[in-house]
Write a protein that holds these residues in place. Structure first.
Motif, PDB file in Angstrom:
ATOM      1  N   LEU A  74       0.865  -1.179   0.000  1.00  0.00           N
ATOM      2  CA  LEU A  74       0.000   0.000   0.000  1.00  0.00           C
ATOM      3  C   LEU A  74       0.902   1.228   0.000  1.00  0.00           C
ATOM      4  N   VAL A  75       0.684   2.142  -0.943  1.00  0.00           N
ATOM      5  CA  VAL A  75       1.441   3.388  -1.011  1.00  0.00           C
ATOM      6  C   VAL A  75       0.440   4.515  -1.234  1.00  0.00           C
ATOM      7  N   THR A  76       0.499   5.540  -0.388  1.00  0.00           N
ATOM      8  CA  THR A  76      -0.334   6.729  -0.589  1.00  0.00           C
ATOM      9  C   THR A  76       0.540   7.967  -0.452  1.00  0.00           C
ATOM     10  N   HIS A  77       0.200   8.988  -1.214  1.00  0.00           N
ATOM     11  CA  HIS A  77       0.915  10.260  -1.156  1.00  0.00           C
ATOM     12  C   HIS A  77      -0.129  11.362  -1.284  1.00  0.00           C
ATOM     13  N   GLU A  78      -0.152  12.273  -0.314  1.00  0.00           N
ATOM     14  CA  GLU A  78      -1.171  13.323  -0.289  1.00  0.00           C
ATOM     15  C   GLU A  78      -0.537  14.698  -0.084  1.00  0.00           C
ATOM     16  N   PRO A  79      -0.064  15.320  -1.153  1.00  0.00           N
ATOM     17  CA  PRO A  79       0.466  16.679  -1.031  1.00  0.00           C
ATOM     18  C   PRO A  79      -0.664  17.711  -1.018  1.00  0.00           C
ATOM     19  N   GLU A  80      -0.486  18.752  -0.231  1.00  0.00           N
ATOM     20  CA  GLU A  80      -1.444  19.863  -0.183  1.00  0.00           C
ATOM     21  C   GLU A  80      -0.701  21.160  -0.471  1.00  0.00           C
ATOM     22  N   ARG A  81      -1.277  21.978  -1.362  1.00  0.00           N
ATOM     23  CA  ARG A  81      -0.708  23.283  -1.690  1.00  0.00           C
ATOM     24  C   ARG A  81      -1.683  24.347  -1.197  1.00  0.00           C
ATOM     25  N   HIS A  82      -1.309  25.038  -0.111  1.00  0.00           N
ATOM     26  CA  HIS A  82      -2.192  25.977   0.573  1.00  0.00           C
ATOM     27  C   HIS A  82      -2.060  27.403   0.047  1.00  0.00           C
ATOM     28  N   SER A  83      -3.105  28.191   0.331  1.00  0.00           N
ATOM     29  CA  SER A  83      -3.072  29.612  -0.029  1.00  0.00           C
ATOM     30  C   SER A  83      -2.024  30.346   0.809  1.00  0.00           C
ATOM     31  N   ARG A  84      -1.741  29.853   2.018  1.00  0.00           N
ATOM     32  CA  ARG A  84      -0.611  30.352   2.823  1.00  0.00           C
ATOM     33  C   ARG A  84       0.520  29.349   2.644  1.00  0.00           C
ATOM     34  N   ARG A  85       1.554  29.740   1.956  1.00  0.00           N
ATOM     35  CA  ARG A  85       2.647  28.842   1.597  1.00  0.00           C
ATOM     36  C   ARG A  85       3.218  28.083   2.797  1.00  0.00           C
ATOM     37  N   GLU A  86       3.259  28.717   3.961  1.00  0.00           N
ATOM     38  CA  GLU A  86       3.832  28.046   5.143  1.00  0.00           C
ATOM     39  C   GLU A  86       2.968  26.887   5.637  1.00  0.00           C
ATOM     40  N   ASP A  87       1.739  26.749   5.131  1.00  0.00           N
ATOM     41  CA  ASP A  87       0.866  25.632   5.510  1.00  0.00           C
ATOM     42  C   ASP A  87       1.027  24.416   4.596  1.00  0.00           C
ATOM     43  N   ASN A  88       1.798  24.526   3.520  1.00  0.00           N
ATOM     44  CA  ASN A  88       1.994  23.404   2.592  1.00  0.00           C
ATOM     45  C   ASN A  88       2.604  22.209   3.309  1.00  0.00           C
ATOM     46  N   PHE A  89       2.124  21.009   2.956  1.00  0.00           N
ATOM     47  CA  PHE A  89       2.748  19.800   3.479  1.00  0.00           C
ATOM     48  C   PHE A  89       2.315  18.593   2.659  1.00  0.00           C
ATOM     49  N   SER A  90       2.983  17.477   2.882  1.00  0.00           N
ATOM     50  CA  SER A  90       2.652  16.213   2.228  1.00  0.00           C
ATOM     51  C   SER A  90       2.700  15.103   3.265  1.00  0.00           C
ATOM     52  N   VAL A  91       1.830  14.120   3.066  1.00  0.00           N
ATOM     53  CA  VAL A  91       1.827  12.928   3.892  1.00  0.00           C
ATOM     54  C   VAL A  91       2.029  11.747   2.959  1.00  0.00           C
ATOM     55  N   THR A  92       2.994  10.892   3.280  1.00  0.00           N
ATOM     56  CA  THR A  92       3.256   9.698   2.482  1.00  0.00           C
ATOM     57  C   THR A  92       3.265   8.485   3.395  1.00  0.00           C
ATOM     58  N   LEU A  93       2.570   7.434   2.976  1.00  0.00           N
ATOM     59  CA  LEU A  93       2.509   6.185   3.732  1.00  0.00           C
ATOM     60  C   LEU A  93       2.929   5.052   2.816  1.00  0.00           C
ATOM     61  N   VAL A  94       3.847   4.226   3.297  1.00  0.00           N
ATOM     62  CA  VAL A  94       4.271   3.035   2.565  1.00  0.00           C
ATOM     63  C   VAL A  94       4.159   1.850   3.517  1.00  0.00           C
ATOM     64  N   SER A  95       3.420   0.837   3.102  1.00  0.00           N
ATOM     65  CA  SER A  95       3.265  -0.370   3.907  1.00  0.00           C
ATOM     66  C   SER A  95       3.474  -1.582   3.010  1.00  0.00           C
ATOM     67  N   ILE A  96       4.406  -2.429   3.401  1.00  0.00           N
ATOM     68  CA  ILE A  96       4.713  -3.643   2.633  1.00  0.00           C
ATOM     69  C   ILE A  96       4.758  -4.808   3.598  1.00  0.00           C
ATOM     70  N   ASP A  97       4.101  -5.900   3.236  1.00  0.00           N
ATOM     71  CA  ASP A  97       4.208  -7.099   4.065  1.00  0.00           C
ATOM     72  C   ASP A  97       4.257  -8.333   3.181  1.00  0.00           C
ATOM     73  N   ILE A  98       4.833  -9.378   3.733  1.00  0.00           N
ATOM     74  CA  ILE A  98       4.904 -10.674   3.049  1.00  0.00           C
ATOM     75  C   ILE A  98       4.141 -11.663   3.934  1.00  0.00           C
ATOM     76  N   THR A  99       3.207 -12.372   3.300  1.00  0.00           N
ATOM     77  CA  THR A  99       2.369 -13.331   4.004  1.00  0.00           C
ATOM     78  C   THR A  99       2.689 -14.734   3.509  1.00  0.00           C
ATOM     79  N   LYS A 100       2.786 -15.660   4.453  1.00  0.00           N
ATOM     80  CA  LYS A 100       3.047 -17.078   4.125  1.00  0.00           C
ATOM     81  C   LYS A 100       1.842 -17.892   4.548  1.00  0.00           C
TER      82      LYS A 100
END
Length: 102
Positions: A74-100
């Protein structure tokens, strides 16, 4: 998010999800999505929150491997570009698993 007590937290968000999925009979599957959008806060001059554009990307999948093993991702990336530049940020999540399986 709506809150009668705090006008700063009232907003309207508009977005559209574009998605594609691939599934095969051998257990392989892949789901991809892209969601562009915009969030507007109702209160002008909001000192707590600022309006922003969003571009949510996600990929989720499963790949069968030999000997009853499966790789899941599972990979998600959520960048936000705000009207106030100092509020800009991104959230990224990476989850990898191996199941037997036994």
């Amino acid at each position: 998010m709506l809150c009668r007590s705090f006008p700063e937290e009232r907003y309207r968000e508009i977005s559209c999800v574009l998605a594609a999925e691939i599934m095969r009979s051998d257990g392989f599957w892949l789901s991809l999505s892209y969601e562009p959008g915009f969030r507007h806060y109702a209160l002008d001059g909001n000192g707590l929150y600022s309006d922003f554009y969003l571009n949510r990307l996600s990929a989720m999948g499963s790949l069968p491997l030999p000997a009853g093993t499966t790789l899941n991702m599972l990979v998600t990336h959520e960048p936000e570009r705000h009207s106030r530049r100092e509020d800009n940020f991104s959230v990224t999540l990476v989850s990898i698993d191996i199941t037997k399986s036994f």
